[in-house]
Scaffold this motif. Sequence first.
Motif, PDB file in Angstrom:
ATOM      1  N   PRO A   1       0.806  -1.230   0.000  1.00 38.50           N
ATOM      2  CA  PRO A   1       0.000   0.000   0.000  1.00 38.50           C
ATOM      3  C   PRO A   1       0.835   1.274   0.000  1.00 38.50           C
ATOM      4  CG  PRO A   1       0.193  -0.793   2.236  1.00 38.50           C
ATOM      5  CD  PRO A   1       0.966  -1.768   1.382  1.00 38.50           C
ATOM      6  N   PHE A   2       2.172   1.135  -0.073  1.00 39.96           N
ATOM      7  CA  PHE A   2       3.033   2.303   0.060  1.00 39.96           C
ATOM      8  C   PHE A   2       2.939   3.240  -1.137  1.00 39.96           C
ATOM      9  CE2 PHE A   2       5.000  -1.230   2.406  1.00 39.96           C
ATOM     10  CZ  PHE A   2       4.938  -0.714   3.687  1.00 39.96           C
ATOM     11  N   ASN A   3       2.360   2.760  -2.246  1.00 47.29           N
ATOM     12  CA  ASN A   3       2.194   3.637  -3.403  1.00 47.29           C
ATOM     13  C   ASN A   3       1.150   4.715  -3.156  1.00 47.29           C
ATOM     14  OD1 ASN A   3       0.070   1.850  -3.319  1.00 47.29           O
ATOM     15  ND2 ASN A   3      -0.056   1.586  -5.536  1.00 47.29           N
ATOM     16  N   GLY A   4       0.460   4.645  -2.037  1.00 49.31           N
ATOM     17  CA  GLY A   4      -0.494   5.700  -1.693  1.00 49.31           C
ATOM     18  C   GLY A   4       0.120   6.862  -0.942  1.00 49.31           C
ATOM     19  N   LEU A   5       1.410   6.786  -0.645  1.00 48.67           N
ATOM     20  CA  LEU A   5       2.081   7.851   0.112  1.00 48.67           C
ATOM     21  C   LEU A   5       2.447   9.026  -0.786  1.00 48.67           C
ATOM     22  CD1 LEU A   5       4.478   5.717   2.337  1.00 48.67           C
ATOM     23  CD2 LEU A   5       2.522   7.061   3.141  1.00 48.67           C
ATOM     24  N   GLY A   6       2.554  10.201  -0.176  1.00 45.50           N
ATOM     25  CA  GLY A   6       3.020  11.387  -0.875  1.00 45.50           C
ATOM     26  C   GLY A   6       3.515  12.419   0.118  1.00 45.50           C
ATOM     27  N   VAL A   7       4.316  13.367  -0.371  1.00 40.63           N
ATOM     28  CA  VAL A   7       4.878  14.372   0.512  1.00 40.63           C
ATOM     29  C   VAL A   7       5.125  15.661  -0.258  1.00 40.63           C
ATOM     30  CG1 VAL A   7       7.255  13.639   0.074  1.00 40.63           C
ATOM     31  CG2 VAL A   7       6.709  14.838   2.200  1.00 40.63           C
ATOM     32  N   THR A   8       4.908  16.794   0.384  1.00 39.41           N
ATOM     33  CA  THR A   8       5.320  18.093  -0.153  1.00 39.41           C
ATOM     34  C   THR A   8       6.071  18.823   0.945  1.00 39.41           C
ATOM     35  OG1 THR A   8       3.348  19.313   0.543  1.00 39.41           O
ATOM     36  CG2 THR A   8       3.240  18.188  -1.579  1.00 39.41           C
ATOM     37  N   ALA A   9       7.086  19.575   0.571  1.00 36.35           N
ATOM     38  CA  ALA A   9       7.892  20.307   1.544  1.00 36.35           C
ATOM     39  C   ALA A   9       8.471  21.547   0.881  1.00 36.35           C
ATOM     40  CB  ALA A   9       9.017  19.426   2.096  1.00 36.35           C
ATOM     41  N   ASN A  10       8.616  22.591   1.660  1.00 36.82           N
ATOM     42  CA  ASN A  10       9.276  23.793   1.148  1.00 36.82           C
ATOM     43  C   ASN A  10       9.905  24.584   2.277  1.00 36.82           C
ATOM     44  OD1 ASN A  10       7.318  25.990   2.078  1.00 36.82           O
ATOM     45  ND2 ASN A  10       5.948  24.674   0.891  1.00 36.82           N
ATOM     46  N   TYR A  11      10.904  25.368   1.915  1.00 40.52           N
ATOM     47  CA  TYR A  11      11.576  26.256   2.871  1.00 40.52           C
ATOM     48  C   TYR A  11      11.891  27.555   2.145  1.00 40.52           C
ATOM     49  CZ  TYR A  11      14.604  27.944   6.609  1.00 40.52           C
ATOM     50  OH  TYR A  11      15.147  28.676   7.630  1.00 40.52           O
ATOM     51  N   THR A  12      11.613  28.682   2.809  1.00 46.07           N
ATOM     52  CA  THR A  12      11.888  29.990   2.234  1.00 46.07           C
ATOM     53  C   THR A  12      12.806  30.767   3.161  1.00 46.07           C
ATOM     54  OG1 THR A  12       9.727  30.042   1.157  1.00 46.07           O
ATOM     55  CG2 THR A  12      10.890  32.134   1.386  1.00 46.07           C
ATOM     56  N   LEU A  13      13.880  31.275   2.598  1.00 47.12           N
ATOM     57  CA  LEU A  13      14.840  32.104   3.317  1.00 47.12           C
ATOM     58  C   LEU A  13      14.701  33.533   2.809  1.00 47.12           C
ATOM     59  CD1 LEU A  13      17.437  32.263   5.175  1.00 47.12           C
ATOM     60  CD2 LEU A  13      18.748  31.943   3.072  1.00 47.12           C
ATOM     61  N   VAL A  14      14.432  34.488   3.707  1.00 47.43           N
ATOM     62  CA  VAL A  14      14.206  35.881   3.329  1.00 47.43           C
ATOM     63  C   VAL A  14      15.165  36.781   4.109  1.00 47.43           C
ATOM     64  CG1 VAL A  14      12.522  37.730   3.119  1.00 47.43           C
ATOM     65  CG2 VAL A  14      11.776  35.366   2.950  1.00 47.43           C
ATOM     66  N   LYS A  15      15.799  37.693   3.396  1.00 47.78           N
ATOM     67  CA  LYS A  15      16.719  38.648   4.020  1.00 47.78           C
ATOM     68  C   LYS A  15      16.417  40.051   3.503  1.00 47.78           C
ATOM     69  CE  LYS A  15      19.162  35.551   6.235  1.00 47.78           C
ATOM     70  NZ  LYS A  15      19.146  35.484   7.720  1.00 47.78           N
ATOM     71  N   SER A  16      16.951  41.045   4.210  1.00 44.83           N
ATOM     72  CA  SER A  16      16.787  42.439   3.804  1.00 44.83           C
ATOM     73  C   SER A  16      18.076  43.200   4.059  1.00 44.83           C
ATOM     74  CB  SER A  16      15.630  43.090   4.581  1.00 44.83           C
ATOM     75  OG  SER A  16      15.566  44.472   4.317  1.00 44.83           O
ATOM     76  N   SER A  17      18.275  44.238   3.254  1.00 44.76           N
ATOM     77  CA  SER A  17      19.445  45.087   3.451  1.00 44.76           C
ATOM     78  C   SER A  17      19.297  45.955   4.696  1.00 44.76           C
ATOM     79  CB  SER A  17      19.643  45.991   2.229  1.00 44.76           C
ATOM     80  OG  SER A  17      18.495  46.806   2.027  1.00 44.76           O
ATOM     81  N   ILE A  18      18.083  46.086   5.207  1.00 41.90           N
ATOM     82  CA  ILE A  18      17.823  46.866   6.417  1.00 41.90           C
ATOM     83  C   ILE A  18      17.390  45.897   7.501  1.00 41.90           C
ATOM     84  CG2 ILE A  18      16.419  48.683   7.459  1.00 41.90           C
ATOM     85  CD1 ILE A  18      16.153  49.892   4.683  1.00 41.90           C
ATOM     86  N   ARG A  19      18.147  45.837   8.566  1.00 45.01           N
ATOM     87  CA  ARG A  19      17.890  44.876   9.626  1.00 45.01           C
ATOM     88  C   ARG A  19      17.531  45.601  10.926  1.00 45.01           C
ATOM     89  NH1 ARG A  19      21.817  42.852   6.363  1.00 45.01           N
ATOM     90  NH2 ARG A  19      21.569  40.683   5.657  1.00 45.01           N
ATOM     91  N   PHE A  20      16.570  45.030  11.616  1.00 49.47           N
ATOM     92  CA  PHE A  20      16.154  45.597  12.888  1.00 49.47           C
ATOM     93  C   PHE A  20      17.229  45.367  13.938  1.00 49.47           C
ATOM     94  CE2 PHE A  20      14.039  44.774  17.030  1.00 49.47           C
ATOM     95  CZ  PHE A  20      13.677  46.093  17.307  1.00 49.47           C
ATOM     96  N   ASP A  21      17.628  46.437  14.619  1.00 45.02           N
ATOM     97  CA  ASP A  21      18.618  46.365  15.687  1.00 45.02           C
ATOM     98  C   ASP A  21      17.969  46.875  16.963  1.00 45.02           C
ATOM     99  OD1 ASP A  21      20.729  46.553  17.447  1.00 45.02           O
ATOM    100  OD2 ASP A  21      22.111  47.501  16.033  1.00 45.02           O
TER     101      ASP A  21
END
Length: 915
Positions: A781-801
């Motif tokens: 029954p393993f053919n019924g498996l599925g997966v989705t995954a994502n990762y987002t990396l976000v940066k800015s030239s102005i950083r909170f200090d």
Amino acid sequence: MPAFAQSGDAAPSSGGQATDPNAGAQPAGAQIDPNAATTEESGDIVVTGIRASLASALEIKRSTIGVVDAISAKDIGDFPDANIAESLQRISGVSIDRVNGEGRGITVRGLGPEFNTVLLNNRLLSTEAGGRSFSFDILSSELITGAEVYKSSEARLQEGGIGSTVILRTARPTDRAGLHLAGNVAGRHDNTSDKITPFASGVLSGSNEDRTFGALVSFVYDKRKFNLTNISTDGWITNQTIDTNGDGIKDRTGVALPRTTNFTATESERERIGGTFAVDWNVSDTLKLKLDALYTQQKVQSRTNQLGYYTDPDRITTATVNENGTATQFTVLPATATAGLASDNIVSTAPQDARTYQIGFNAEWKPNDDLTLVFDAAHSNSRDAADQLFYVVGTRQVGVTPTFTLDGPGGLPSITNTLATNDKSAPRLHCCSERGGRNGDTVNQGTIDATWDFGGLLNKLQGGALFTNRKKITVSRESPEPLGCFYCGYQALAPASLFTDFSANVQGQKLTWLDYDAAALVQYYGSAAAVNQVGGTSQDAIDARNRFLAVYAGNNNSLDPIDRDRGSGTVRENTYAGYLQASFGGDMGAGRWSAMAGARLIHTDLYATGYSVTLTNIIQNPADPTSAVPVYSPTVAVDAENSYTYLLPTLNFRLDVNDALSLRLAGSRTLTRPTLSRLGLSQDFTFRPPNSNTISGGNPYLKPFLAWNADASVDYYLSRTSYVSLAGFYKKLENFIISGQQPEEYFGLTFLANRPFNSQKGEVYGLEASAQSTFDFLPAPFNGLGVTANYTLVKSSIRFDPSLSNQTFNVEGLSDTANFVMFFENNLLQLRGAYNWRAPFLRQTFGPQSEPENIFGYSQIDLSGSIKLNSNVSFYAEALNVTNEKFRSYSRFKERLITVSDQGRRITAGVRFNF
């Protein structure tokens, strides 16, 4: 690589966009079986369920030249989540903002709700809120069959989305021939309440066999009851000078103190009703007509009981201060009968009555095989009318030394050494008021689009024009003066008969304080027994009491709010846009390339009206150093005009190296107009002496945000439902709007004035990685498996200090995000688990008390499953926020807690049917 099995006509490889969200995918209603085999006649693989959704969404992504991600309902009334925003957060780069545990706005690649244009069937939908951002919580996902998130721009797309353009789609009656009925009936339980609330939805569609005429009607009813608790500080007041040794000498400067310490319990009931109506009439092979209508209504009844302690820096006698200047513990001098700390028993409400409707007409005419003309017109209107109560009675802390303690970084505050909080013989009237407003938003829109198909190197040319008329009305309401603060300073003892005990477990602290009936309190508020306790025997005191009684009687012996000019206003906006876009394509070795180039010219005229008022005096309240009575001049109507014109070029390129590998490049200039609430003329004053007075106002001369954007992605398609992708993006933004803050003094009181203006530039950049796979190649029954995954990396030239107290600008909302979904399905069973994570982020540079507001990292686990009774009926259950995660925010440093609050775990079980 395995070949893609196609059903029906494939979407064009170089058309620029999939005009039909199902183009090239399975037709609506097709069944996808994870155990299915290839047929000899057609070679098609027939798929059902989750795989059908993934295949349809992936085909949209694959057939579009630019960078787009999509979600598709596997059938009508079967969107993946109860809230559309919850589904959108599964897309890489998309995160959501929650209100009471439900997704309300989306942030895309670090840019918040105001930077994302949300369209319903390609039309702008009005919103009940004060700004432009779309409120996803008012629209049930049962009404939606698909959603597309365009991260790179095209000239044909309506301007306004620097972050993205989101297109929501409703079902069409001619998607399927014949008569069809789909429905969903369920019960929902929130772990914060002991009630089970109903949910029901239904879709009825009918079409003739050749699908030339059809009609569809849908409805949804959704009710939720929940009881949420939170501990909050209302932000932190900074740069205070206090006594740390208990010797009466103020020896420490630059200290941050909590504005208040509040323990809150809220009981809410939310009811959402919505529906759609659609008619399709294909008059001939050359003329197609569509009529759409949508209505949604959301009502919220909410009652809050709060126990609060207001901090007075002058009465602190000993304190412990950490290296960040944060007071982690302090003791307060005992109160007297007329001064000092009080425990406030607060009753407030926050109702909502939001209604939105939209009606649209669309005509598509093909005078010949190469030319298509589309005319579309729509009208949308939203309103939200709600008045809120805010009543306070309090008890002075006489004879005790209350102590505030902060339990470590990010920990909870507590107050000890206080009088009994449920002593019914001690409370006194303090302040009572009712306030609220009316928000109205009307959008009228018309478009005309032309498409010429050539079939050569230049395979398509598109052009069109758009006109949008939008009007946002804000009416401010408040109890007339001097009703609101006549008793400020705890000047009248209230009878014990008014009060009952209120008990709650507030974030682990079991507390009891006083509750009361608001109507009974208002009656006593205007009684002679209460009024005669205020002031003395002087003529001024007598005159003040008489003024109060006259206004109270003239206001129907109530504190009902009245419309006021201050804070009210109207913004009208006319937008004219035209575009031209060309699509190209050709072979390149074993692959094929596609390109799209275009430009959009927009012109906006803005007209704002409001009211100007002069502050002529401030009368300090001798009984309460934290309140004051303003005296205003008569209001004067004012208006202002503004206009601007911009050219927004776009360029998109896709290279299909082979059947599996695609490369994309995109560049564009995009625009986001200022939030409508920032464009108003009226200014308003808030009085909270000694150092929390503010002035707020708008600026109709604001310019729009502008951005130059670059996108690149590599997509590798493993099968019809599986792929891996890596994308990079860069945005150079200008005309960022910041709140200019400067102190202004009026009649001996200092106000912090907040007014928006264009100032800063900044850069936002990052990477998105995503993968999706179904394991059809595995044995059952393993053919019924599925997966989705994502990762987002976000940066800015102005950083909170946090160490920079004078930092006036940050790119707000930036945070890394990750999503992981695993599912299993076969002919009988479907199971799905989703994990969503968002890293800590800065929500506002100027939040409560004009200090930054940061959000702690948040993760949530959702589970769902269904089992088929037969081909038409299935039972399902879902659990949202399984681990009961809480929302937490803080100010400049993590120990400066602003709030920690429940989100609630929600469990739903029901039955779906489709005939």
